[in-house]
Design an enzyme around this catalytic site. Structure first.
Site, PDB file in Angstrom:
ATOM      1  N   GLU A  45      -1.920 -13.213  -2.891  1.00  0.00           N
ATOM      2  CA  GLU A  45      -3.009 -12.670  -3.608  1.00  0.00           C
ATOM      3  C   GLU A  45      -3.279 -12.929  -4.991  1.00  0.00           C
ATOM      4  O   GLU A  45      -2.579 -13.346  -5.510  1.00  0.00           O
ATOM      5  CB  GLU A  45      -2.508 -10.899  -3.339  1.00  0.00           C
ATOM      6  CG  GLU A  45      -3.560  -9.906  -4.203  1.00  0.00           C
ATOM      7  CD  GLU A  45      -2.985  -8.405  -3.763  1.00  0.00           C
ATOM      8  OE1 GLU A  45      -1.796  -8.190  -3.473  1.00  0.00           O
ATOM      9  OE2 GLU A  45      -3.880  -7.518  -4.220  1.00  0.00           O
TER      10      GLU A  45
ATOM     11  N   ASN B 211      -8.310  -3.706   3.414  1.00  0.00           N
ATOM     12  CA  ASN B 211      -6.764  -3.534   2.986  1.00  0.00           C
ATOM     13  C   ASN B 211      -6.307  -2.377   2.789  1.00  0.00           C
ATOM     14  O   ASN B 211      -7.069  -1.635   1.509  1.00  0.00           O
ATOM     15  CB  ASN B 211      -6.443  -4.704   2.029  1.00  0.00           C
ATOM     16  CG  ASN B 211      -4.977  -4.692   1.830  1.00  0.00           C
ATOM     17  OD1 ASN B 211      -4.015  -4.892   2.367  1.00  0.00           O
ATOM     18  ND2 ASN B 211      -4.758  -3.957   0.497  1.00  0.00           N
ATOM     19  N   GLU B 212      -5.387  -1.924   3.295  1.00  0.00           N
ATOM     20  CA  GLU B 212      -4.857  -0.466   2.744  1.00  0.00           C
ATOM     21  C   GLU B 212      -5.755   0.262   2.423  1.00  0.00           C
ATOM     22  O   GLU B 212      -5.940   1.041   1.197  1.00  0.00           O
ATOM     23  CB  GLU B 212      -3.932  -0.685   1.697  1.00  0.00           C
ATOM     24  CG  GLU B 212      -2.563  -1.336   2.322  1.00  0.00           C
ATOM     25  CD  GLU B 212      -1.261  -1.423   1.315  1.00  0.00           C
ATOM     26  OE1 GLU B 212      -1.511  -0.763   0.424  1.00  0.00           O
ATOM     27  OE2 GLU B 212      -0.368  -1.967   1.632  1.00  0.00           O
TER      28      GLU B 212
ATOM     29  N   TYR C  37       7.247  -2.451   3.344  1.00  0.00           N
ATOM     30  CA  TYR C  37       8.173  -2.784   2.712  1.00  0.00           C
ATOM     31  C   TYR C  37       9.526  -2.172   2.595  1.00  0.00           C
ATOM     32  O   TYR C  37       9.355  -1.106   2.646  1.00  0.00           O
ATOM     33  CB  TYR C  37       7.432  -2.795   1.001  1.00  0.00           C
ATOM     34  CG  TYR C  37       6.257  -3.839   0.774  1.00  0.00           C
ATOM     35  CD1 TYR C  37       6.496  -4.959   0.283  1.00  0.00           C
ATOM     36  CD2 TYR C  37       5.024  -3.423   0.928  1.00  0.00           C
ATOM     37  CE1 TYR C  37       5.584  -5.942   0.094  1.00  0.00           C
ATOM     38  CE2 TYR C  37       4.004  -4.094   0.739  1.00  0.00           C
ATOM     39  CZ  TYR C  37       3.997  -5.588   0.120  1.00  0.00           C
ATOM     40  OH  TYR C  37       3.119  -6.316   0.165  1.00  0.00           O
TER      41      TYR C  37
ATOM     42  N   GLU D 197       1.925  -7.297   5.644  1.00  0.00           N
ATOM     43  CA  GLU D 197       2.566  -7.412   4.467  1.00  0.00           C
ATOM     44  C   GLU D 197       4.217  -6.830   4.711  1.00  0.00           C
ATOM     45  O   GLU D 197       4.107  -5.631   5.220  1.00  0.00           O
ATOM     46  CB  GLU D 197       1.973  -6.480   3.348  1.00  0.00           C
ATOM     47  CG  GLU D 197       0.496  -7.137   2.769  1.00  0.00           C
ATOM     48  CD  GLU D 197       0.088  -6.249   1.634  1.00  0.00           C
ATOM     49  OE1 GLU D 197       0.731  -5.503   0.963  1.00  0.00           O
ATOM     50  OE2 GLU D 197      -1.154  -6.615   1.551  1.00  0.00           O
TER      51      GLU D 197
ATOM     52  N   GLN E 241       4.950 -11.997  -1.300  1.00  0.00           N
ATOM     53  CA  GLN E 241       3.897 -12.959  -1.221  1.00  0.00           C
ATOM     54  C   GLN E 241       4.385 -14.352  -1.622  1.00  0.00           C
ATOM     55  O   GLN E 241       5.338 -14.533  -2.116  1.00  0.00           O
ATOM     56  CB  GLN E 241       2.900 -12.544  -2.474  1.00  0.00           C
ATOM     57  CG  GLN E 241       2.484 -11.158  -2.078  1.00  0.00           C
ATOM     58  CD  GLN E 241       1.040 -10.775  -2.828  1.00  0.00           C
ATOM     59  OE1 GLN E 241       0.666 -11.681  -3.553  1.00  0.00           O
ATOM     60  NE2 GLN E 241       0.526  -9.569  -3.081  1.00  0.00           N
TER      61      GLN E 241
END
Ligand code: AHR
Length: 519
Positions: A54, A201-202, A269, A323, A372
């Site tokens: 990103e 995204n999200e 996550y 992610e 990332q």
């Protein structure tokens, strides 16, 4: 008489073997693995080994992009050392430009002569000024240098349908059109034919704070204009839920028609430790807590897959884990908004366990993108000016690349728990695959940081003629590589095993990741 003597001789000579047999059996029987080498049906999509980069902190700028005039060796502005290292682990797919950044990004600001590109504020990540020097052409050049598939995430939160539609036309259309002509003016004749397009995204959070039913409609609308141009069929990926949020998944699966969505992007996550959120200063309680949370991805994927199965029994829609990874406190003295964290043996274990679990779910999970790649979160690579180091997580991707596009082999694992205080998690975690040349690969994590694990493995449906192993471990759970000491954690050959009649026995050192190759 003679018969009795013979019997005694036979018995006596067999005794040591029997005794050894009993000892071996009892010692190794504490952990038993059966690999069904002849039952592999589903392919482990190589894209499970994908990455995410990103415009955040020093990932894109410094991590990849140094500019053509930099003294750091580069090809058209992209640093060579990073590209070479990533080629080694066979990065199959790269997701870009975000993340939260994606829903604020206006792609037209990132094309044309660099000095003319307008800047913007990266409000999500440190409020720094983004000069747009790394845009569509640079990203797609990076993917070509890496030899990987691009995965572009479009702006739904603050962008328009027209903007996304024109981006697809610019990148994918071969004929004469306003956007294809603009691309040619900017120096690129051939379209790139990008397959993977994320539609936001999200969007339940930084991508527009939408409710699931609203997003489902917005998605239907936006995806309509993600056109399939000749020779450039797209694979459209909807924003998926976070973790175990099944309402979002249910709404999407129910309200979006199958042809409108080829993939749905789940994020998860596994955080950091319990008492310490530092990447390198932590105790066993933090190791345990972190690994327990990493293993939860198994239940999350199962839960989300069950919802998907209700609407899509043929598993046409791919679950993309767009992610994932560990999220620690930033390194002391660095910008909070840049998410720069160190990476220890614990992160390697998170990667090993997570990849094994995604392999095991490869009937539904067809892509993963660790967050990332460089200098941000659970990175493969850290840079400091011209210096570059490889993290323990990088080495896991290197060891595990043998699973890419191989057939998953069903396994049965019966193992001891790893107990800490009053809690426990399975002590071992495994996946196995068989590649095109019939080599079997078994990746095994021993999560217990204190005890070796003796393992008896039976391989059904194949003979063990030749075998080799590689191991990733280190002196301490906190061991990590630094710019002064870059090789503290790195793989080495492993010989703690022996072949048996129908498999092998191994002593897996505490806190280790071992990958076997069996022919
Ligand atoms: O990876 C960092 C951020 O985490 C991403 O921008 C966002 O999608 C997620 O919340």
């Amino acid at each position: 008489m003679f018969r009795n003597i013979l019997l005694n001789i036979l018995l006596i000579s067999a005794l040591p073997a029997l005794v050894v047999g009993i000892n071996v059996e009892s010692a190794y029987a504490q952990n038993k693995l059966v690999i069904h080498a002849d039952l592999g049906k589903v392919t482990i999509d190589k894209n499970i080994y994908g990455h995410f980069s990103e415009h955040l902190g020093r990932c894109v700028y410094e991590g990849y992009w140094v500019g053509e005039d930099s003294s750091i060796p580069n090809t058209r502005g992209i640093r060579n050392d990073v590209v070479d290292a990533l080629k080694q682990i066979k990065v199959p797919v790269l997701r870009w430009p975000g993340g939260c950044f994606a829903d604020e990004y206006h792609w037209k600001d990132g094309i044309g002569p660099r000095e003319d590109r307008p800047s913007m504020i990266n409000t999500n990540w440190g409020g720094v000024t983004e000069n747009n020097h790394f845009g569509t052409h640079e990203f797609l050049d990076l993917c070509e240098q890496l030899g990987c598939e691009p995965f572009i995430t479009g702006n739904v939160g603050s962008g328009t349908v027209q903007e996304l539609s024109e981006w697809v036309e610019y990148v994918n259309f071969d004929g004469v059109s306003p956007m294809a002509d603009l691309r040619r003016e900017n120096g690129r004749e051939e379209p790139w034919r990008v397959k993977f397009w994320g539609v936001g995204n999200e969007n339940w959070g930084c991508g527009g704070s939408m409710q699931s039913s609203f997003y489902a409609d917005v998605y239907r609308r936006f995806q309509t204009y993600v056109r399939n141009y000749p020779g450039a069929r797209t694979f459209k990926i909807a924003c998926g839920p976070y973790g175990g949020d099944i309402k979002w998944m249910e709404t999407m699966m129910k309200n979006v028609e199958r042809g409108q969505m080829q993939g749905i992007d789940l994020h998860y996550y596994c955080g950091s430790g319990r008492d310490s959120k530092s990447a390198t200063q932590f105790k066993e309680i933090d190791w345990f807590h972190q690994l327990r949370r990493a293993m939860e991805i198994d239940a999350i994927i199962t839960k989300q897959s069950n919802i998907m199965d209700k609407y899509d029994r043929q598993k046409r829609v791919a679950l993309i884990v767009g992610e994932w990874g560990a999220w620690h406190n930033v390194e002391p003295g660095t910008n909070e908004g840049f998410l720069y964290q160190q990476n220890s043996l614990r992160d390697a274990m998170v990667a090993g366990v997570s990849l094994n679990i995604m392999n095991q779910h490869c009937d539904r999970v067809r892509m993963g993108n660790i967050a990332q790649t460089v200098n941000v979160l659970q990175a493969m690579i850290l840079t400091d000016g011209p210096k570059m180091i490889l993290t323990p997580s990088y080495h896991v991707f290197d060891l595990y690349k043998v699973h890419q596009d191989a057939k998953l082999l069903p396994t049965n694992l019966d193992c001891k728990d790893y107990r800490f205080d009053d809690n426990e998690i399975p002590g071992l975690n495994v996946s196995a695959s068989r590649d095109d040349s019939d080599k079997i690969h078994v990746s095994i994590c021993n999560l217990n940081p204190n005890d070796d694990a003796k393992l008896a493995c039976e391989i059904r449906g194949a003979k063990t003629r030749r075998m080799s192993g590689q191991i990733l471990t280190a002196a301490a759970i906190t061991s990590h590589n630094t710019f002064d000491n870059p090789e503290v954690v790195k793989p080495s050959d492993f010989d703690g095993y022996r072949k048996t009649k129908n498999g092998f026995e191994a002593t897996l050192p505490a806190k280790s990741i071992v990958v076997f190759e069996i022919e």
